[in-house]
Design an enzyme around this catalytic site. Sequence first.
Site, mmCIF file in Angstrom:
data_model
loop_
_atom_site.group_PDB
_atom_site.id
_atom_site.type_symbol
_atom_site.label_atom_id
_atom_site.label_comp_id
_atom_site.label_asym_id
_atom_site.label_seq_id
_atom_site.Cartn_x
_atom_site.Cartn_y
_atom_site.Cartn_z
ATOM 1 C CD GLN A 229 -3.007 -0.700 -0.085
ATOM 2 O OE1 GLN A 229 -3.116 0.448 -0.513
ATOM 3 N NE2 GLN A 229 -3.658 -1.725 -0.621
ATOM 4 C CB SER A 230 4.233 1.883 -1.331
ATOM 5 O OG SER A 230 5.017 3.004 -1.646
ATOM 6 C CG ASN A 231 0.706 6.712 0.864
ATOM 7 O OD1 ASN A 231 -0.426 6.475 0.456
ATOM 8 N ND2 ASN A 231 1.016 6.711 2.152
ATOM 9 C CB CYS B 295 4.652 2.223 -5.050
ATOM 10 S SG CYS B 295 6.212 1.516 -4.469
#
Length: 332
Positions: free
Chosen positions: A73-75, A77
Amino acid sequence: MFTFPKRLNLALTPTPLQYLTRVSAELGVNLWVKRDDLTGSTLSGNKVRKLEFVLAEAIEQGCNSIVTCGGLQSNHCRATALLGAQLGLKVALVLRGEEAGAADGNLLLDHLAGADIQMYPVREYRDSLGQLLNRAADKLKQQGCQPFVIPTGASDGIGIWGYIAAARELEADFSQHRIVPSHIVSATGSGGTQAGLTLGAHLLGWSTKVLGMAVCDDEAYFKAKVRSDMRDWYDRYQHMLSDSVDVEQCRIHVNDHYIGPGYAKAEHDVFETIAWLARTEGLVLDPVYTGKAFHGLVEEIKKGAMAGATDIVFVHTGGIFGVFPQRDQFDF
Ligand SMILES: *Cc1c(COP(=O)(O)O)cnc(C)c1O
């Protein structure tokens, strides 16, 4: 005093500095929020500021594709995937963890943005991230692309320019509102935001304490990480600095008491704080970064640890898409 390197204009800045009337009254402090959640709609958050400099460097080097990495859930990325689409750069993402069920939150947006997504089990990712990034870069080269690899969170000597620039923006906010804040507080996850703000405060001669609220690793880890980002910055750009800057002089402040169970895992009281702020001020935080950091700040204020503070500025670094995958944790 310093000139910025090449930069793309991607973030909607300046972002507002907003006073929290009801929360300040309730806590007995002057609490402001720098709305970096408003740097864009889908491109929201702090990563866009860093990527203005990092993607400019990638393009300057003649690269036409990007490889980067982060949690499922990387912001960071998600911001990179969307910016890649916006700029016509191919994006490959190396993600930690495996998808369970339908893609949600940031991962859904990564798919929509057309990123090439590779997911790895947590252990494999942790033990061999370098190799996984190289493999993704090699794959792009085989397709005739020229890849540029961005480290976790775009936190390195290039990316931290984003928050040196934000410190300059804050200086204008402070003079507009006629405040001299004693503290600037933000969530710290890969250290770049904190490194940029700390260095910015140092370059601008502020006495303001920049405090990073750790969301994953401990104080020793972040002190070393922030310092190494600053050294990387100095090594790359010392030729552009007119004054002599001693990055060893910057004091780095980290609070690691509110990490809770671990990265992207929060105790129930963090979810309660998120819901309280949403209904009290209409401001939405996320459980991975900003909610955890803001909850820690509120606890510190309640404990009296911020006694003597004049104005406190919380940097809202974004992260709204992280709310949705954890919807079950809220009770109304
Ligand atoms: C990445 C991120 C942070 C942490 O910033 P770092 O520069 O990686 O320390 C804080 N908040 C949000 C919403 C983020 O996405």
